[in-house]
Design a protein around this motif. Structure first.
Motif, PDB file in Angstrom:
ATOM      1  N   LYS A 210      -2.374  -9.670   1.681  1.00 49.76           N
ATOM      2  CA  LYS A 210      -0.917  -9.628   1.568  1.00 49.76           C
ATOM      3  C   LYS A 210      -0.293  -8.674   2.579  1.00 49.76           C
ATOM      4  N   LYS A 211      -1.060  -8.296   3.590  1.00 51.18           N
ATOM      5  CA  LYS A 211      -0.564  -7.287   4.535  1.00 51.18           C
ATOM      6  C   LYS A 211       0.745  -7.707   5.191  1.00 51.18           C
ATOM      7  N   GLU A 212       0.818  -8.960   5.638  1.00 50.84           N
ATOM      8  CA  GLU A 212       2.040  -9.422   6.307  1.00 50.84           C
ATOM      9  C   GLU A 212       3.237  -9.318   5.373  1.00 50.84           C
ATOM     10  N   ASP A 213       3.039  -9.710   4.106  1.00 49.88           N
ATOM     11  CA  ASP A 213       4.112  -9.581   3.119  1.00 49.88           C
ATOM     12  C   ASP A 213       4.531  -8.131   2.970  1.00 49.88           C
ATOM     13  N   GLY A 214       3.545  -7.259   2.809  1.00 46.66           N
ATOM     14  CA  GLY A 214       3.849  -5.854   2.574  1.00 46.66           C
ATOM     15  C   GLY A 214       4.679  -5.244   3.679  1.00 46.66           C
ATOM     16  N   LEU A 215       4.329  -5.558   4.924  1.00 48.73           N
ATOM     17  CA  LEU A 215       5.080  -5.024   6.050  1.00 48.73           C
ATOM     18  C   LEU A 215       6.489  -5.596   6.101  1.00 48.73           C
ATOM     19  N   GLN A 216       6.630  -6.876   5.766  1.00 47.59           N
ATOM     20  CA  GLN A 216       7.959  -7.490   5.742  1.00 47.59           C
ATOM     21  C   GLN A 216       8.835  -6.904   4.635  1.00 47.59           C
ATOM     22  N   LEU A 217       8.197  -6.505   3.525  1.00 45.92           N
ATOM     23  CA  LEU A 217       8.951  -5.934   2.408  1.00 45.92           C
ATOM     24  C   LEU A 217       9.413  -4.510   2.684  1.00 45.92           C
ATOM     25  N   GLY A 218       8.831  -3.873   3.690  1.00 48.71           N
ATOM     26  CA  GLY A 218       9.283  -2.534   4.053  1.00 48.71           C
ATOM     27  C   GLY A 218       8.194  -1.494   4.200  1.00 48.71           C
ATOM     28  N   ALA A 219       6.931  -1.876   3.991  1.00 47.14           N
ATOM     29  CA  ALA A 219       5.846  -0.914   4.156  1.00 47.14           C
ATOM     30  C   ALA A 219       5.649  -0.577   5.631  1.00 47.14           C
ATOM     31  N   ASP A 220       5.306   0.684   5.885  1.00 45.29           N
ATOM     32  CA  ASP A 220       4.998   1.116   7.252  1.00 45.29           C
ATOM     33  C   ASP A 220       3.514   0.940   7.567  1.00 45.29           C
ATOM     34  N   HIS A 221       2.686   1.012   6.526  1.00 46.53           N
ATOM     35  CA  HIS A 221       1.236   0.911   6.698  1.00 46.53           C
ATOM     36  C   HIS A 221       0.650   0.126   5.534  1.00 46.53           C
ATOM     37  N   TYR A 222      -0.536  -0.435   5.743  1.00 46.22           N
ATOM     38  CA  TYR A 222      -1.175  -1.255   4.715  1.00 46.22           C
ATOM     39  C   TYR A 222      -2.689  -1.094   4.851  1.00 46.22           C
ATOM     40  N   TYR A 223      -3.357  -0.688   3.768  1.00 42.99           N
ATOM     41  CA  TYR A 223      -4.791  -0.454   3.807  1.00 42.99           C
ATOM     42  C   TYR A 223      -5.492  -1.164   2.651  1.00 42.99           C
ATOM     43  N   ALA A 224      -6.741  -1.523   2.886  1.00 44.66           N
ATOM     44  CA  ALA A 224      -7.555  -2.157   1.853  1.00 44.66           C
ATOM     45  C   ALA A 224      -8.392  -1.096   1.143  1.00 44.66           C
ATOM     46  N   THR A 225      -8.272  -1.017  -0.171  1.00 42.69           N
ATOM     47  CA  THR A 225      -9.025  -0.028  -0.932  1.00 42.69           C
ATOM     48  C   THR A 225     -10.475  -0.456  -1.165  1.00 42.69           C
ATOM     49  N   SER A 226     -10.788  -1.714  -0.863  1.00 41.36           N
ATOM     50  CA  SER A 226     -12.181  -2.159  -0.943  1.00 41.36           C
ATOM     51  C   SER A 226     -13.019  -1.579   0.198  1.00 41.36           C
ATOM     52  N   ASP A 227     -12.347  -1.069   1.219  1.00 38.12           N
ATOM     53  CA  ASP A 227     -12.999  -0.421   2.361  1.00 38.12           C
ATOM     54  C   ASP A 227     -13.036   1.086   2.104  1.00 38.12           C
ATOM     55  N   GLN A 228     -14.211   1.651   1.900  1.00 32.72           N
ATOM     56  CA  GLN A 228     -14.325   3.077   1.582  1.00 32.72           C
ATOM     57  C   GLN A 228     -13.839   3.969   2.716  1.00 32.72           C
ATOM     58  N   GLU A 229     -13.781   3.442   3.936  1.00 29.74           N
ATOM     59  CA  GLU A 229     -13.226   4.222   5.046  1.00 29.74           C
ATOM     60  C   GLU A 229     -11.762   4.572   4.808  1.00 29.74           C
ATOM     61  N   THR A 230     -11.081   3.730   4.028  1.00 24.69           N
ATOM     62  CA  THR A 230      -9.675   3.996   3.713  1.00 24.69           C
ATOM     63  C   THR A 230      -9.522   5.352   3.047  1.00 24.69           C
ATOM     64  N   PHE A 231     -10.396   5.661   2.098  1.00 25.60           N
ATOM     65  CA  PHE A 231     -10.283   6.921   1.359  1.00 25.60           C
ATOM     66  C   PHE A 231     -10.644   8.117   2.233  1.00 25.60           C
ATOM     67  N   LYS A 232     -11.536   7.920   3.201  1.00 22.33           N
ATOM     68  CA  LYS A 232     -11.854   9.004   4.129  1.00 22.33           C
ATOM     69  C   LYS A 232     -10.709   9.230   5.109  1.00 22.33           C
ATOM     70  N   GLN A 233     -10.169   8.130   5.610  1.00 18.10           N
ATOM     71  CA  GLN A 233      -9.118   8.220   6.618  1.00 18.10           C
ATOM     72  C   GLN A 233      -7.827   8.802   6.064  1.00 18.10           C
ATOM     73  N   LEU A 234      -7.516   8.479   4.792  1.00 13.91           N
ATOM     74  CA  LEU A 234      -6.222   8.876   4.221  1.00 13.91           C
ATOM     75  C   LEU A 234      -6.317  10.088   3.293  1.00 13.91           C
ATOM     76  N   ALA A 235      -7.442  10.734   3.229  1.00 15.95           N
ATOM     77  CA  ALA A 235      -7.605  11.896   2.330  1.00 15.95           C
ATOM     78  C   ALA A 235      -6.513  12.939   2.592  1.00 15.95           C
ATOM     79  N   GLY A 236      -5.883  13.381   1.501  1.00 12.27           N
ATOM     80  CA  GLY A 236      -4.865  14.430   1.591  1.00 12.27           C
ATOM     81  C   GLY A 236      -3.573  14.015   2.262  1.00 12.27           C
TER      82      GLY A 236
END
Length: 349
Positions: free
Chosen positions: A210-236
């Motif tokens: 749903k990334k395209e939808d999310g960005l159209q709705l007003g999100a600046d960024h969109y990440y998949a939580t199924s990817d554990q790198e997301t939690f490392k990259q966005l920590a804090g």
């Protein structure tokens, strides 16, 4: 009593059937609303299937109600026949406790009266918006601005206020980084509202479908939580996280995404308890909080905010005969992003 047509479920498995229910005769401060549209909320499903506690059947769900005033009680001052109005998740409260005096009727110390599945002050079992008409005291009715279509306004009465209230309370705005967990009925409204408030908005979803939808709705960024790198990259990273999903998630993992003094607010309500490790909170003075809907004053504020910023829910309008199918699609996350029942179809097979 006033007899009206409705769609009710008669047991936890359904299906919905056309039936007749009673509405009370108008009291002096009551408003009779001809319902035009009713949104389908995941809470309807949880409640009707007994996942949040015992239920009395038959049950008519629906707490995202948009319609037109068709009659008023003798002492009503706020509304007139023909007004565009809405009703959300509650239809009354004690009016006397500290929460009610603060305009936070949703936190009434004696318990607010739910739009359906509750017992009102007259001893009647409340039935919701999957019906042609409803009677509500004027102080629990809100005005729908003219520039919001009634069908798209209906979900604002739950999905809109459920996300607006914590965003407002925790002061989302310019300079704040806000994450929204889940891009469903609640999540898509959280994205729209947080963006309109001026926050930097990130969607955290299981996948990127749903990334395209999310960005159209007003999100600046969109990440998949199924990817554990997301939690490392966005920590804090975030000042505020709004968790909109009604399912088990790893709360500790999401708490790790908060910055110093950040808050994770749960608005989704899973049936089972969520586990939290105290060290996930202690380390960076993080908070794990919850939020319900909003009070009547804040709900009206939300509607006016949405009108000012041209915000409405993304909807799929269905007929009353499609409710069972729509419920199954909600459970399968197969809706973008809210089903709304066209009540003019109530009597159709």
């Amino acid at each position: 009593m006033i007899l009206v047509n409705a769609r009710a479920t008669f047991n936890p498995e359904g299906p919905f059937k056309l039936t007749t229910i009673e509405r009370r005769e108008l009291q002096p401060h009551d408003v009779l609303i001809e319902i035009k549209y009713a949104g389908i909320c995941h809470s309807d499903i949880h409640t009707a299937r007994g996942e949040w506690g015992p239920v009395t059947y038959p049950l008519v769900p629906g707490h995202e109600i948009a319609g037109i005033v068709s009659q008023i009680g003798a002492e009503v001052t706020k509304y007139a026949v023909g007004d565009r109005v809405g009703v959300g998740c509650m239809v009354d409260s004690c009016g006397e406790c500290s929460s009610c005096h603060k305009g936070e009727e949703q936190y009434c110390l004696h318990g607010n009266t739910g739009t359906y599945g509750a017992t009102d002050r007259y001893g009647h079992y409340t039935q919701g918006g999957y019906s042609t008409h409803i009677v509500v005291t004027e102080s629990f009715v809100v005005r729908i601005p003219d520039n919001i279509p009634l069908d798209a306004a209906a979900p604002l009465l739950c999905a809109g206020i459920t996300t607006y209230s914590p965003l407002h309370h925790w002061e989302a705005g310019p300079g704040k980084k806000v994450a929204v967990v889940g891009l469903g009925g609640l999540g898509h409204m959280a994205v729209k509202i947080a963006h309109a408030m001026g926050a930097e908005v990130t969607v955290l979803s299981q996948s990127l479908k749903k990334k395209e939808d999310g960005l159209q709705l007003g999100a600046d960024h969109y990440y998949a939580t199924s990817d554990q790198e997301t939690f490392k990259q966005l920590a804090g990273s975030f000042d505020l996280i709004i968790n909109t999903v009604s399912a088990q998630i790893n709360i500790d993992a999401f708490l790790s995404l908060l910055a110093l003094d950040g808050t994770l607010v749960n608005v989704g309500a899973p049936a089972d308890p969520l586990a939290v490790n105290a060290f996930s909170l202690i380390g960076h003075r993080r908070s794990f909080a919850g939020s319900m809907i909003g009070g009547i004053r804040e709900t009206q504020e939300m509607l006016d905010f949405c009108a000012e910023h041209n915000i409405a829910s993304e909807i799929e309008v269905i007929s009353a005969s499609q409710i069972d199918e729509a419920w199954e699609r909600v459970l399968a996350s197969d809706v973008r992003y809210r089903f709304v029942i066209d009540i003019s179809t109530m009597n159709q097979e």
